[in-house]
Design an enzyme around this catalytic site. Sequence first.
Site, short mmCIF file in Angstrom:
data_model
loop_
_atom_site.label_atom_id
_atom_site.label_comp_id
_atom_site.label_asym_id
_atom_site.label_seq_id
_atom_site.Cartn_x
_atom_site.Cartn_y
_atom_site.Cartn_z
N GLU A 74 24.61 35.77 -57.77
CA GLU A 74 23.34 36.11 -57.12
C GLU A 74 22.44 34.88 -57.02
O GLU A 74 21.81 34.66 -55.99
CB GLU A 74 22.61 37.21 -57.91
N LYS A 99 33.80 36.28 -54.71
CA LYS A 99 34.33 35.62 -55.91
C LYS A 99 35.81 35.92 -56.11
O LYS A 99 36.42 35.47 -57.07
CB LYS A 99 33.52 36.04 -57.13
#
Length: 119
Positions: A74, A99
């Site tokens: 984030e 990811k």
Amino acid sequence: MTDIVYLHGLRCTPKIGVWEWEKHITQTLTLDIDIAANVKRAAQNDDLKDALDYQAVASQVQDFANGSRFELIETLAEKIAQLILSEFGTSWVRIKLDKGPAVKDVKNVGIVIERSKQE
């Protein structure tokens, strides 16, 4: 009317993660970046100086990300959004940060954010 210039599949290798073992390795992340841009003038003039230079965007994002160390994806996504908004004169950006298979039995994990200069 808003045009969008996009860079999808941009790879970067920052140090990212909260676990101790993650703090000592780089991980390959994949970014899909959509950027608001008015392409009309560039199209009329057929001139790079009137266009959003997506090679420059890719280089700056990779340089920043590859040199970074954050615990959270984030945070990295937010920092990249702010970089693009400030350096490339755009009013809006969407970033999808993948990811990969960071969770057991999950093909991909990640985040999608949208930011604008008004925020």
